[in-house]
Design a protein around this motif. Structure first.
Motif, PDB file in Angstrom:
ATOM      1  N   ARG A   1      33.578  41.363  35.080  1.00  0.00           N
ATOM      2  CA  ARG A   1      33.789  40.023  34.548  1.00  0.00           C
ATOM      3  C   ARG A   1      35.035  39.408  35.188  1.00  0.00           C
ATOM      4  NH1 ARG A   1      34.357  38.629  28.153  1.00  0.00           N
ATOM      5  NH2 ARG A   1      35.613  40.521  28.284  1.00  0.00           N
ATOM      6  N   GLN A   2      34.875  38.162  35.659  1.00  0.00           N
ATOM      7  CA  GLN A   2      35.950  37.499  36.396  1.00  0.00           C
ATOM      8  C   GLN A   2      37.047  36.982  35.466  1.00  0.00           C
ATOM      9  OE1 GLN A   2      35.850  36.415  40.242  1.00  0.00           O
ATOM     10  NE2 GLN A   2      35.229  38.501  39.749  1.00  0.00           N
ATOM     11  N   GLN A   3      38.266  36.989  35.959  1.00  0.00           N
ATOM     12  CA  GLN A   3      39.399  36.347  35.311  1.00  0.00           C
ATOM     13  C   GLN A   3      40.060  35.427  36.328  1.00  0.00           C
ATOM     14  OE1 GLN A   3      41.873  39.606  33.801  1.00  0.00           O
ATOM     15  NE2 GLN A   3      41.150  39.171  31.744  1.00  0.00           N
ATOM     16  N   VAL A   4      40.257  34.158  35.956  1.00  0.00           N
ATOM     17  CA  VAL A   4      40.850  33.184  36.873  1.00  0.00           C
ATOM     18  C   VAL A   4      41.893  32.356  36.135  1.00  0.00           C
ATOM     19  CG1 VAL A   4      38.837  33.004  38.382  1.00  0.00           C
ATOM     20  CG2 VAL A   4      39.018  31.516  36.387  1.00  0.00           C
ATOM     21  N   CYS A   5      42.799  31.757  36.877  1.00  0.00           N
ATOM     22  CA  CYS A   5      43.827  30.898  36.304  1.00  0.00           C
ATOM     23  C   CYS A   5      43.272  29.482  36.230  1.00  0.00           C
ATOM     24  CB  CYS A   5      45.087  30.931  37.170  1.00  0.00           C
ATOM     25  SG  CYS A   5      46.502  30.088  36.423  1.00  0.00           S
ATOM     26  N   PHE A   6      42.779  29.109  35.044  1.00  0.00           N
ATOM     27  CA  PHE A   6      42.165  27.806  34.854  1.00  0.00           C
ATOM     28  C   PHE A   6      42.580  27.232  33.516  1.00  0.00           C
ATOM     29  CE2 PHE A   6      38.794  25.110  33.175  1.00  0.00           C
ATOM     30  CZ  PHE A   6      38.685  24.192  34.200  1.00  0.00           C
ATOM     31  N   PRO A   7      42.934  25.906  33.510  1.00  0.00           N
ATOM     32  CA  PRO A   7      43.162  25.065  34.686  1.00  0.00           C
ATOM     33  C   PRO A   7      44.359  25.543  35.497  1.00  0.00           C
ATOM     34  CG  PRO A   7      43.833  23.931  32.678  1.00  0.00           C
ATOM     35  CD  PRO A   7      43.152  25.179  32.242  1.00  0.00           C
ATOM     36  N   ALA A   8      44.477  25.016  36.708  1.00  0.00           N
ATOM     37  CA  ALA A   8      45.425  25.578  37.664  1.00  0.00           C
ATOM     38  C   ALA A   8      46.877  25.460  37.225  1.00  0.00           C
ATOM     39  CB  ALA A   8      45.236  24.900  39.029  1.00  0.00           C
ATOM     40  N   TRP A   9      47.191  24.497  36.339  1.00  0.00           N
ATOM     41  CA  TRP A   9      48.584  24.314  35.914  1.00  0.00           C
ATOM     42  C   TRP A   9      48.951  25.217  34.729  1.00  0.00           C
ATOM     43  CZ3 TRP A   9      45.026  20.352  36.517  1.00  0.00           C
ATOM     44  CH2 TRP A   9      44.305  19.993  35.371  1.00  0.00           C
TER      45      TRP A   9
ATOM     46  N   ASN B   1      46.737  34.506  29.357  1.00  0.00           N
ATOM     47  CA  ASN B   1      46.448  33.096  29.624  1.00  0.00           C
ATOM     48  C   ASN B   1      45.331  32.904  30.640  1.00  0.00           C
ATOM     49  OD1 ASN B   1      48.443  32.329  27.864  1.00  0.00           O
ATOM     50  ND2 ASN B   1      50.007  32.112  29.433  1.00  0.00           N
ATOM     51  N   LEU B   2      44.860  33.982  31.237  1.00  0.00           N
ATOM     52  CA  LEU B   2      43.780  33.868  32.212  1.00  0.00           C
ATOM     53  C   LEU B   2      42.471  33.495  31.512  1.00  0.00           C
ATOM     54  CD1 LEU B   2      44.525  36.978  34.455  1.00  0.00           C
ATOM     55  CD2 LEU B   2      44.860  34.583  35.077  1.00  0.00           C
ATOM     56  N   TRP B   3      41.660  32.700  32.211  1.00  0.00           N
ATOM     57  CA  TRP B   3      40.353  32.322  31.670  1.00  0.00           C
ATOM     58  C   TRP B   3      39.331  33.373  32.072  1.00  0.00           C
ATOM     59  CZ3 TRP B   3      35.559  31.782  33.662  1.00  0.00           C
ATOM     60  CH2 TRP B   3      34.595  31.154  32.850  1.00  0.00           C
ATOM     61  N   GLU B   4      38.398  33.681  31.170  1.00  0.00           N
ATOM     62  CA  GLU B   4      37.276  34.551  31.490  1.00  0.00           C
ATOM     63  C   GLU B   4      36.062  34.108  30.693  1.00  0.00           C
ATOM     64  OE1 GLU B   4      38.294  38.550  30.546  1.00  0.00           O
ATOM     65  OE2 GLU B   4      38.314  38.237  28.375  1.00  0.00           O
ATOM     66  N   PRO B   5      34.853  34.332  31.210  1.00  0.00           N
ATOM     67  CA  PRO B   5      33.647  33.907  30.487  1.00  0.00           C
ATOM     68  C   PRO B   5      33.520  34.644  29.153  1.00  0.00           C
ATOM     69  CG  PRO B   5      33.084  35.267  32.393  1.00  0.00           C
ATOM     70  CD  PRO B   5      34.536  34.971  32.506  1.00  0.00           C
ATOM     71  N   ALA B   6      32.921  33.957  28.185  1.00  0.00           N
ATOM     72  CA  ALA B   6      32.780  34.533  26.846  1.00  0.00           C
ATOM     73  C   ALA B   6      31.848  35.739  26.833  1.00  0.00           C
ATOM     74  CB  ALA B   6      32.270  33.455  25.882  1.00  0.00           C
ATOM     75  N   ASP B   7      30.853  35.733  27.711  1.00  0.00           N
ATOM     76  CA  ASP B   7      29.881  36.828  27.765  1.00  0.00           C
ATOM     77  C   ASP B   7      30.480  38.000  28.542  1.00  0.00           C
ATOM     78  OD1 ASP B   7      27.755  38.534  27.972  1.00  0.00           O
ATOM     79  OD2 ASP B   7      26.402  37.109  28.945  1.00  0.00           O
ATOM     80  N   ALA B   8      30.634  39.127  27.886  1.00  0.00           N
ATOM     81  CA  ALA B   8      31.229  40.299  28.539  1.00  0.00           C
ATOM     82  C   ALA B   8      30.369  40.819  29.684  1.00  0.00           C
ATOM     83  CB  ALA B   8      31.458  41.410  27.512  1.00  0.00           C
ATOM     84  N   ASN B   9      29.086  40.476  29.681  1.00  0.00           N
ATOM     85  CA  ASN B   9      28.180  40.945  30.738  1.00  0.00           C
ATOM     86  C   ASN B   9      28.020  39.939  31.873  1.00  0.00           C
ATOM     87  OD1 ASN B   9      27.515  43.404  29.381  1.00  0.00           O
ATOM     88  ND2 ASN B   9      26.178  42.223  27.999  1.00  0.00           N
ATOM     89  N   ASP B  10      28.778  38.844  31.826  1.00  0.00           N
ATOM     90  CA  ASP B  10      28.700  37.821  32.870  1.00  0.00           C
ATOM     91  C   ASP B  10      29.261  38.370  34.172  1.00  0.00           C
ATOM     92  OD1 ASP B  10      29.107  35.573  34.565  1.00  0.00           O
ATOM     93  OD2 ASP B  10      29.279  34.253  32.822  1.00  0.00           O
ATOM     94  N   ARG B  11      28.457  38.358  35.209  1.00  0.00           N
ATOM     95  CA  ARG B  11      28.896  38.833  36.521  1.00  0.00           C
ATOM     96  C   ARG B  11      28.786  37.734  37.579  1.00  0.00           C
ATOM     97  NH1 ARG B  11      30.626  41.717  33.491  1.00  0.00           N
ATOM     98  NH2 ARG B  11      30.558  44.002  33.371  1.00  0.00           N
TER      99      ARG B  11
END
Length: 363
Positions: A316-324, A332-342
Motif C-alpha cells: 500500500r502506497q504512502q505519499v505526501c499529499f497535499p504537497a504542502w 501525516n502521510l496519505w494512504e488509501p483507505a483500503d489496506a489491499n489497495d495496490r
C-alpha cells in the motif's frame, strides 16, 4: 557384440540431476519473466500517470494564468445583458455582472462529486480581433462589426470601448458582418439563457427597444467570454475518478484527465496593484468566505494521480499529499483507505500566477 556392450544410457541419478538443473533453469527464466513483466507494468503505469499529471497541470495552468482578463476594462466595470431569469441560466457559467473571476469551493458529499476535493471556476474573455464598424444604434438589435470570423451563434460575447463593457449573447449572425443580440428565451440545446432588457445598473430608455444596451457605443472591440469549472467526479460503478470541466457552451461535463484521485488547492492573497503575496490559505470550507472575498494572485494545485491498474505496487502506497503537508512525521502521510489497495500513486503540484493581477493595472 563387444561394441554394443560399450554403449550405455543415462543412469537414474544422472537423469534426476539433469531434471533438477533444468527445473532450476526454468524457474530462473520464469522469475526473470515475472520480474520483467512487473517492471514493465510499473513503468507503463508511471508513464501514464506522468502524462495525466502533466496534462491536467497544462490545461488548468493556462486558464488560471489568463483569468480575470476583460480587455481594456476591469472586471468591476462589466455588466451583463444575459437573462438571469431564464431556465437555462446557470450561475456558475453565466454570472458576469461585476464577475468574480476566480471562485473556489469544496465538493459536497452528494452526487458523483469526490467529497472534500477542491473545485475552481475561472472567468474572463479572450481576443478574437473583431471591432464595431461604426457607431451602434442603441435601439437596434444588430451590431455592425468588422468581421464575424471565429464567432458562432449563441456564443457569449463582451463589447467594450475601454470605458464601459457589456456581456451579451449573440442570438444570430445575419449576412453582412452583423451580430444580433435579441432578447427572448434562451436556447436549451446550447444551454444559453438569452438576453434581457435591463440589468443591475442599467435599463432601456423610456419607450426604447427591448434590444438596447446600457449606452450607444460609438466604437468598441468584441471579445469571447468564457467560464471554466473544474472538479473531480467518481464513477459509481468502477470507483474511477477523473478531472471534469464544464464550459459556457456545454450542457454536460467533459472528462479532461482520467485517474485523478484527489485535488487540493492553496491560494496566494495580497493587495491589488503589486506583485506581492502576503499569505497563503488552504481551500477549505472554513476559509472559503475569506478566500472568495480576497484578492487572489496565485493558485497552488496538488493533484493525487492513481495508476489505472491495481496490483502494480507491492505494498500500500504512502505519499505526501497535499504537497504542502508537513510530512516529516509519517503519521501525516496519505494512504488509501483500503489496506489491499495496490494502485501506484503520485503527487503533482504546481503554482500558477494570475498574470492580470500581478501587473500594476489596478484590476
Amino acid at each position: 557384440m563387444k561394441a554394443m556392450a560399450k554403449q550405455s544410457g543415462l543412469t537414474l541419478v544422472e537423469l534426476l540431476i539433469a531434471s533438477t538443473l533444468g527445473l532450476i533453469l526454468l524457474l530462473g527464466v520464469v522469475q526473470l519473466f515475472v520480474s520483467s513483466s512487473d517492471s514493465f507494468r510499473m513503468a507503463e503505469s508511471i508513464g501514464r500517470m506522468q502524462e495525466s499529471g502533466r496534462l491536467a497541470q497544462d490545461v488548468m495552468g493556462r486558464t488560471i494564468r489568463n483569468a480575470d482578463y476583460w480587455g481594456c476594462v476591469r472586471g468591476s466595470e462589466v455588466v451583463s445583458a444575459l437573462d438571469d431569469g431564464d431556465s437555462n441560466y446557470d450561475e456558475d457559467k453565466h454570472s458576469f455582472d461585476n464577475p468574480q473571476a476566480l471562485e473556489f469551493g469544496v465538493a459536497p458529499a452528494s452526487g458523483n462529486f469526490v467529497a472534500g476535493s477542491d473545485t475552481l471556476i475561472l472567468r474572463g474573455v479572450s481576443t478574437v480581433g473583431i471591432s464595431l464598424d461604426g457607431a451602434m444604434n442603441n435601439s437596434s438589435a444588430v451590431l455592425d462589426v468588422t468581421s464575424t470570423a471565429g464567432i458562432s451563434e449563441d456564443e457569449i460575447l463582451l463589447l467594450t470601448d475601454c470605458s464601459d463593457a457589456i456581456i451579451f449573447q449573440a442570438t444570430g449572425l445575419p449576412a453582412g458582418k452583423k451580430i444580433q443580440h435579441n432578447t427572448g428565451k434562451g436556447d436549451a440545446s446550447s444551454g444559453t439563457p438569452g438576453n434581457k432588457k435591463s440589468g443591475i445598473s442599467w435599463s432601456c430608455p423610456s419607450g426604447g427597444s427591448a434590444n438596447c444596451f446600457p449606452k450607444a457605443f460609438q466604437s468598441g472591440d468584441i471579445y469571447k467570454a468564457y467560464s471554466f469549472s473544474y472538479y473531480l467526479e467518481e464513477d459509481a460503478a468502477t470507483g474511477r475518478r477523473s478531472l471534469k470541466m464544464e464550459t459556457i457552451g456545454s450542457n454536460s461535463a467533459q472528462e479532461i484527465v482520467a485517474d485523478v484521485h484527489d485535488m487540493q488547492m492553496q491560494v496566494g492573497i495580497g493587495d491589488a496593484g503589486d506583485n506581492v503575496i502576503n499569505s497563503w490559505l488552504d481551500v477549505t470550507n472554513a476559509n472559503l468566505t475569506t478566500i472568495n472575498s480576497s484578492y487572489v494572485k496565485a493558485v497552488r494545485i496538488s493533484l493525487l494521480v492513481r495508476s489505472p491498474e491495481d496490483r502494480v505496487a507491492r505494498q500500500r502506497q504512502q505519499v505526501c499529499f497535499p504537497a504542502w503537508t508537513d510530512c516529516s512525521l509519517s503519521a501525516n502521510l496519505w494512504e488509501p483507505a483500503d489496506a489491499n489497495d495496490r494502485h501506484y500513486y503520485r503527487v503533482y503540484t504546481s503554482t500558477y500566477s494570475i498574470r492580470n493581477r500581478l501587473l500594476n493595472t489596478g484590476t
